[in-house]
Design an enzyme around this catalytic site. Structure first.
Site, mmCIF file in Angstrom:
data_model
loop_
_atom_site.group_PDB
_atom_site.id
_atom_site.type_symbol
_atom_site.label_atom_id
_atom_site.label_comp_id
_atom_site.label_asym_id
_atom_site.label_seq_id
_atom_site.Cartn_x
_atom_site.Cartn_y
_atom_site.Cartn_z
ATOM 1 N N SER A 1 -23.400 82.201 46.396
ATOM 2 C CA SER A 1 -23.284 81.112 45.435
ATOM 3 C C SER A 1 -24.649 80.571 45.056
ATOM 4 O O SER A 1 -25.646 80.801 45.738
ATOM 5 C CB SER A 1 -22.408 80.003 46.000
ATOM 6 O OG SER A 1 -23.196 79.169 46.819
ATOM 7 N N LYS A 2 -24.636 79.858 43.969
ATOM 8 C CA LYS A 2 -25.850 79.267 43.445
ATOM 9 C C LYS A 2 -26.505 78.374 44.500
ATOM 10 O O LYS A 2 -27.712 78.246 44.576
ATOM 11 C CB LYS A 2 -25.466 78.449 42.209
ATOM 12 C CG LYS A 2 -26.633 77.967 41.418
ATOM 13 C CD LYS A 2 -26.176 77.224 40.186
ATOM 14 C CE LYS A 2 -27.348 76.530 39.542
ATOM 15 N NZ LYS A 2 -26.978 75.736 38.398
ATOM 16 N N ARG A 3 -25.664 77.784 45.327
ATOM 17 C CA ARG A 3 -26.185 76.895 46.364
ATOM 18 C C ARG A 3 -27.089 77.624 47.367
ATOM 19 O O ARG A 3 -27.896 77.015 48.033
ATOM 20 C CB ARG A 3 -25.036 76.212 47.104
ATOM 21 C CG ARG A 3 -24.441 75.054 46.340
ATOM 22 C CD ARG A 3 -23.378 74.352 47.168
ATOM 23 N NE ARG A 3 -22.256 75.237 47.443
ATOM 24 C CZ ARG A 3 -21.276 75.506 46.607
ATOM 25 N NH1 ARG A 3 -21.276 74.931 45.435
ATOM 26 N NH2 ARG A 3 -20.303 76.339 46.911
#
Ligand code: GLU
Length: 471
Positions: free
Chosen positions: A246-248
């Site tokens: 994920s972008k996180r």
């Protein structure tokens, strides 16, 4: 004619999962001599990010996926930006209302919240019962409304997905989704159908998150009397067996990897393999080879785990096959960032590093030896393998200076070893440490002299001689 599309929302960020969806759509279209279309899905205006369309277009360009139709280049099926197609969706929504496949809904947020509070898991078709005259009256009064899809209350629907096989959904598990929002914009649930049909999309390649909602879209195709596209849903790219990349995680974007020093095609090549099996052992493939080998049958039903180590390995293969000139040009910004103005022959540094880095940002670590001399540590002369020590360095340092002035450094060092009854490796070790103050360098003494220049090499050896004299 095969027509596929990549339909990203303009979020200002292109996740490599999205890039992979685009890639498969691109490869499939190109393999079949078809067209690859870029469509911008910007109907959620609250999520608008300025410049986000450029981010996507630039990324596709860098990745080597040229879209045949889309924003900027245009095409016969435009506009390719959904917010510019608002009227088109309204027109079809009205048709669906006329046929009873959709209806106006005036329910307030409060009523919907109350419904959920009382345990409802989906909308209760409350507004389906409104009479035509009441609807007209409320619209005329300016009451806000949405348009909802009228999904049958019972029965099932089955469709075939090329990766997952037959997928069956019970209508009672589906909600009367909103097709047109109160701002007049369509939802994804509606726009994807209208656009895929009107743009002549033959194969719909997208994330698995749409697998179970596709029966709703099929109802719309059927209601409008349109043929459904072939569906190909893709598993996500995972960080590990439990979590999606994920972008996180901070480095899930195409740009993130470019910034980390990966070459665009190495990324493309690697992600092609994350979810698709070429069914041979050759994993390094140019775009043309990917196009030639790609097949829907090779797509995997299980998700794949992203492995940066493997991508680094592939990247290193692409780095090695760059021309010296191209590698040097690609390395320059990294020199400027990590080791500018060191007075070394940067072109030669590139020659030394090209076979020794896996990504361009490895240059930071690989070039750190340039500064090692400033903190010279005489302990480095002690080497267990070669059985060298500081006393040996002290004894050899004058000869090291003399060898540097000799016409052929390596020959001189070799005869020095012979004269002193030492192994060549011992002399080479002492020499290289004296010259660089670094345990590891890309190349031996001869390469280092070439890199720093003879004058600097002699200056360094003089300095080491002085240091050793004080011990
Ligand atoms: N805009 C959708 C997304 O970004 C596209 C899905 C599709 O390809 O239909 O998830």
């Amino acid at each position: 004619m095969v027509r596929t599309r990549f339909a990203p929302s303009p979020t200002g960020y292109l996740h490599i999962g999205g890039l992979r969806t685009a890639l498969y759509a691109y490869l499939f279209a190109k393999k079949h001599g078809g067209k690859f279309i870029l469509r911008i899905e910007d109907t959620d205006q609250t999520r608008e990010v300025a410049g986000a369309v450029d981010v996507i277009i630039t990324a596709l360009e860098k990745a080597g996926m040229h879209y045949d139709e889309g924003p900027i280049v245009g095409g016969d099926y435009g506009p390719y930006i959904q917010s510019e197609r608002k009227q088109i969706y309204l027109e079809y929504a009205k048709k669906l209302i006329d046929s009873g496949d959709a209806y106006y809904c005036f329910c307030t947020k409060e009523r919907l919240a109350e419904l959920h509070e009382h345990g409802a898991t989906k909308y209760d078709k409350h507004c389906l019962k409104l009479s035509k005259s009441e609807i007209e009256e409320r619209i005329a009064r300016g009451e806000p409304y949405v348009i909802r899809q009228n999904i049958p209350e019972s029965g099932t629907s089955t469709y075939h997905d090329e990766v997952f096989g037959d997928v069956t959904v019970d209508f009672k598990d589906l909600e009367d989704n909103i097709l047109i929002k109160s701002d007049g914009m369509p939802t994804y649930n509606f726009a994807n159908v209208i656009d895929d049909h009107l743009m002549g999309i033959t194969h719909c390649i997208r994330g698995v998150e749409y697998l179970m909602s596709t029966p709703k879209y099929n109802l719309l195709y059927d209601a409008l009397g349109w043929a459904r596209p072939v569906y190909i849903h893709l598993q996500p790219i995972m960080r590990d067996s439990q979590h999606k990349l994920s972008k996180r995680d901070g480095d899930a974007g195409f740009e993130d990897f470019l910034n980390k020093g990966f070459l665009p095609h190495a990324i493309v090549n690697y992600i092609a393999l994350l979810g698709w099996n070429p069914k041979d052992n050759n994993e390094k493939m140019s775009m043309d080879e990917l196009i030639e080998k790609f097949s829907i049958e090779g797509l995997q039903k299980s998700s794949s785990i992203f492995d940066e180590t493997k991508m680094r390995w592939l990247n290193s293969l692409y780095i090695k096959e760059m021309s010296a000139k191209d590698f040097h040009a690609a390395a320059m910004p990294y020199y400027q960032k990590y080791c500018p103005d060191k007075g070394v022959d940067y072109e030669y540094l590139s020659e030394l590093l090209q076979t020794r880095v896996e990504t361009l940002s490895d240059i930071k670590e690989r070039a750190a030896f340039i500064d090692a001399f400033d903190n010279f540590d005489t302990e480095l002369f002690i080497n267990k393998k070669w059985k060298t020590d500081v006393a040996m360095a002290k004894d050899l340092i004058d000869d090291c200076l003399a060898c540097t002035n000799a016409p052929e450094l390596n020959v001189a060092l070799e005869s020095l070893a012979e004269r002193k009854g030492l192994k060549k490796g011992q002399v080479l070790w002492i020499y290289r440490i004296a010259l660089t103050g670094a345990a590891a360098t890309p190349g031996g003494g001869e390469e280092m002299v070439k890199l720093f220049g003879k004058t600097e090499a002699l200056r360094r050896l003089e300095k080491v001689k002085n240091i050793l004299a004080t011990l």
